[in-house]
Structures are given as C-alpha cells and as structure tokens.
Design a protein around this motif. Structure first.
Motif, PDB file in Angstrom:
ATOM      1  N   MET A   9     -17.339  63.539  32.945  1.00  0.00           N
ATOM      2  CA  MET A   9     -18.730  63.184  32.887  1.00  0.00           C
ATOM      3  C   MET A   9     -19.544  64.396  33.329  1.00  0.00           C
ATOM      4  N   ARG A  10     -20.547  64.651  32.541  1.00  0.00           N
ATOM      5  CA  ARG A  10     -21.390  65.809  32.837  1.00  0.00           C
ATOM      6  C   ARG A  10     -22.511  65.436  33.787  1.00  0.00           C
ATOM      7  N   GLY A  11     -23.101  66.402  34.377  1.00  0.00           N
ATOM      8  CA  GLY A  11     -24.243  66.189  35.269  1.00  0.00           C
ATOM      9  C   GLY A  11     -25.524  66.009  34.475  1.00  0.00           C
ATOM     10  N   PRO A  12     -26.662  66.133  35.134  1.00  0.00           N
ATOM     11  CA  PRO A  12     -27.945  65.946  34.448  1.00  0.00           C
ATOM     12  C   PRO A  12     -28.153  67.010  33.373  1.00  0.00           C
ATOM     13  N   ASP A  13     -28.924  66.656  32.326  1.00  0.00           N
ATOM     14  CA  ASP A  13     -29.205  67.617  31.256  1.00  0.00           C
ATOM     15  C   ASP A  13     -30.352  68.545  31.684  1.00  0.00           C
ATOM     16  N   ALA A  14     -30.852  69.333  30.739  1.00  0.00           N
ATOM     17  CA  ALA A  14     -31.900  70.317  31.052  1.00  0.00           C
ATOM     18  C   ALA A  14     -33.184  69.642  31.529  1.00  0.00           C
ATOM     19  N   LEU A  15     -33.423  68.414  31.122  1.00  0.00           N
ATOM     20  CA  LEU A  15     -34.635  67.709  31.540  1.00  0.00           C
ATOM     21  C   LEU A  15     -34.425  66.919  32.822  1.00  0.00           C
ATOM     22  N   GLY A  16     -33.211  66.965  33.374  1.00  0.00           N
ATOM     23  CA  GLY A  16     -32.913  66.285  34.620  1.00  0.00           C
ATOM     24  C   GLY A  16     -32.510  64.818  34.443  1.00  0.00           C
ATOM     25  N   ARG A  17     -32.196  64.416  33.195  1.00  0.00           N
ATOM     26  CA  ARG A  17     -31.814  63.021  32.959  1.00  0.00           C
ATOM     27  C   ARG A  17     -30.312  62.863  33.183  1.00  0.00           C
ATOM     28  N   GLY A  18     -29.943  61.771  33.825  1.00  0.00           N
ATOM     29  CA  GLY A  18     -28.540  61.459  34.043  1.00  0.00           C
ATOM     30  C   GLY A  18     -27.952  60.739  32.819  1.00  0.00           C
ATOM     31  N   TRP A  19     -26.687  60.359  32.958  1.00  0.00           N
ATOM     32  CA  TRP A  19     -25.968  59.731  31.835  1.00  0.00           C
ATOM     33  C   TRP A  19     -26.668  58.454  31.364  1.00  0.00           C
ATOM     34  N   TRP A  20     -27.094  57.578  32.285  1.00  0.00           N
ATOM     35  CA  TRP A  20     -27.728  56.307  31.913  1.00  0.00           C
ATOM     36  C   TRP A  20     -29.017  56.531  31.124  1.00  0.00           C
ATOM     37  N   ARG A  21     -29.820  57.463  31.533  1.00  0.00           N
ATOM     38  CA  ARG A  21     -31.101  57.699  30.833  1.00  0.00           C
ATOM     39  C   ARG A  21     -30.879  58.360  29.486  1.00  0.00           C
ATOM     40  N   ARG A  22     -29.862  59.220  29.379  1.00  0.00           N
ATOM     41  CA  ARG A  22     -29.578  59.854  28.095  1.00  0.00           C
ATOM     42  C   ARG A  22     -29.040  58.854  27.078  1.00  0.00           C
ATOM     43  N   ASN A  23     -28.327  57.795  27.524  1.00  0.00           N
ATOM     44  CA  ASN A  23     -27.639  56.874  26.615  1.00  0.00           C
ATOM     45  C   ASN A  23     -28.250  55.472  26.562  1.00  0.00           C
ATOM     46  N   VAL A  24     -29.446  55.298  27.068  1.00  0.00           N
ATOM     47  CA  VAL A  24     -30.039  53.974  27.125  1.00  0.00           C
ATOM     48  C   VAL A  24     -30.200  53.364  25.729  1.00  0.00           C
ATOM     49  N   TRP A  25     -30.615  54.138  24.728  1.00  0.00           N
ATOM     50  CA  TRP A  25     -30.787  53.591  23.373  1.00  0.00           C
ATOM     51  C   TRP A  25     -29.442  53.229  22.741  1.00  0.00           C
ATOM     52  N   GLY A  26     -28.457  53.982  23.040  1.00  0.00           N
ATOM     53  CA  GLY A  26     -27.125  53.631  22.535  1.00  0.00           C
ATOM     54  C   GLY A  26     -26.647  52.316  23.121  1.00  0.00           C
ATOM     55  N   LEU A  27     -26.894  52.120  24.405  1.00  0.00           N
ATOM     56  CA  LEU A  27     -26.517  50.855  25.038  1.00  0.00           C
ATOM     57  C   LEU A  27     -27.332  49.697  24.485  1.00  0.00           C
ATOM     58  N   VAL A  28     -28.609  49.923  24.208  1.00  0.00           N
ATOM     59  CA  VAL A  28     -29.463  48.873  23.649  1.00  0.00           C
ATOM     60  C   VAL A  28     -28.929  48.428  22.281  1.00  0.00           C
ATOM     61  N   VAL A  29     -28.342  49.328  21.523  1.00  0.00           N
ATOM     62  CA  VAL A  29     -27.813  48.985  20.205  1.00  0.00           C
ATOM     63  C   VAL A  29     -26.378  48.462  20.304  1.00  0.00           C
ATOM     64  N   VAL A  30     -25.541  49.090  21.111  1.00  0.00           N
ATOM     65  CA  VAL A  30     -24.123  48.737  21.167  1.00  0.00           C
ATOM     66  C   VAL A  30     -23.881  47.382  21.814  1.00  0.00           C
ATOM     67  N   LEU A  31     -24.538  47.070  22.901  1.00  0.00           N
ATOM     68  CA  LEU A  31     -24.270  45.813  23.592  1.00  0.00           C
ATOM     69  C   LEU A  31     -24.602  44.582  22.735  1.00  0.00           C
ATOM     70  N   PRO A  32     -25.763  44.510  22.080  1.00  0.00           N
ATOM     71  CA  PRO A  32     -25.999  43.366  21.194  1.00  0.00           C
ATOM     72  C   PRO A  32     -25.040  43.330  20.002  1.00  0.00           C
ATOM     73  N   ALA A  33     -24.668  44.487  19.478  1.00  0.00           N
ATOM     74  CA  ALA A  33     -23.718  44.527  18.365  1.00  0.00           C
ATOM     75  C   ALA A  33     -22.362  43.990  18.827  1.00  0.00           C
ATOM     76  N   PHE A  34     -21.940  44.356  20.007  1.00  0.00           N
ATOM     77  CA  PHE A  34     -20.683  43.851  20.561  1.00  0.00           C
ATOM     78  C   PHE A  34     -20.754  42.337  20.764  1.00  0.00           C
ATOM     79  N   ALA A  35     -21.875  41.833  21.277  1.00  0.00           N
ATOM     80  CA  ALA A  35     -22.044  40.390  21.488  1.00  0.00           C
ATOM     81  C   ALA A  35     -22.005  39.642  20.154  1.00  0.00           C
ATOM     82  N   ALA A  36     -22.651  40.189  19.127  1.00  0.00           N
ATOM     83  CA  ALA A  36     -22.631  39.554  17.802  1.00  0.00           C
ATOM     84  C   ALA A  36     -21.220  39.543  17.231  1.00  0.00           C
TER      85      ALA A  36
END
Length: 185
Positions: free
Chosen positions: A1-28
C-alpha cells in the motif's frame, strides 16, 4: 500500500468512487445469485397428487386411499400400561390403504397436514415411549393385511391441541421426489 499521493490524499479518498461503484455492483450480484437459487428451490418443492373422485390416488405405481384420521386415545406403553401424551398436544392415528401394482412396495415417508398448512412428521419424540411403530408401507408390517392384495399402514403424529388434521402426505423413497400423494379427508 502506498502513502498519500501528490495532493495528500490517502487510499480511501483516492478510491472512493471505485467503492461507490463496486459495492452496489457486488450487492446486486449477490442478490441475483440468491434470487436464482431461491427460485430454483421453489420450483423443486414437491407438488401434491390429489385423489380421484373415488378417494384413491395413483402414485409411484401404487394406489393409495385414506381410511381414517382419528385421535389416538388408546396408545399403550411397551409394557402394556396406558400412555398419555404431554399437556397441550393431541396424538393422531392415520390409517391408509395401499394397493400395490405387483412390484414390491418401496420405503415410504408419511406426514400429517393440518388445516393451517403445517406439516408434522410421523412418530415424533413425544411418542418415543409409546408402542406406536413408525409407518412403513410394506405388506408384512400391515396391522390389517387384506386378502385382496391391499394392505393398510398406520402412522402416529402429535400436533398442537388446536390443530385440525386434513390430509396425509405419502412419498415413496426415491421413486418421485417432485411429487407426493395427498390423501385428504
């Protein structure tokens, strides 16, 4: 796992949109899988074979007819002493007649159905100390063998005191697991 990116965002903030799409798709996907299994299970639920106008049911290469469903008030213990059922329940005896087609009668399973649609197993724990055998459909176990080639089988059940038995369900071993003979009153 990498540290924060150049803008200072951590893993959760960088991947929030992916989680928003993946979790409902998994539930469906999970819902679809369970729904298909449930649908397949409901389609496999055994269906009743109803009696003809004369009361006989043709099922599994045999003919069956309900003789009686009555309260089992005359139960005895194995030593011959009277047997009383526990408080709040009623013991029932169902007797049905079997007319084999010439082949050997396979193992049968018998259940009691009440007016509310509840189903009760033959020879429950409440009757373990009673001299009431488990129902078998074999001619040699018949309490009343008949010379006509027909014989009877008796099954004992326990229901809540307010239950009203309406039918007996009979299946034969592995003859047909998609249907059962429904012997109604």
């Amino acid at each position: 796992m990498r540290g924060p990116d150049a803008l200072g965002r951590g893993w959760w903030r960088r991947n929030v949109w992916g989680l928003v799409v993946v979790l409902p798709a998994f539930a469906a996907m999970l819902y679809g899988s369970v729904y298909i299994d449930l649908d397949n299970w409901q389609q496999r639920e055994p269906q009743p074979v109803a009696a003809a106008a004369d009361g006989w049911v043709d099922f599994g290469g045999m003919r069956l007819r309900l003789v009686e469903i009555v309260p089992a008030t005359d139960l005895k213990r194995f030593g011959g002493q009277p047997f009383t059922v526990p408080e709040g329940v009623t013991a029932w005896r169902a007797v049905f007649e079997i007319q084999p087609s010439g082949a050997e009668v396979p193992f049968c399973s018998v259940r009691l159905e009440d007016a509310a649609g509840r189903v009760y197993e033959d020879r429950p724990d409440e009757l373990l100390r009673a001299d009431a055998d488990r129902a078998t459909c074999a001619a040699e176990d018949s309490p009343v063998p008949a010379a006509s080639g027909r014989h009877q089988a008796a099954a004992y059940f326990v229901t809540p005191a307010d239950a009203e038995p309406v039918a007996v369900r009979v299946t034969f071993g592995t003859v047909d697991l998609t249907r059962y003979a429904r012997l109604g009153r």
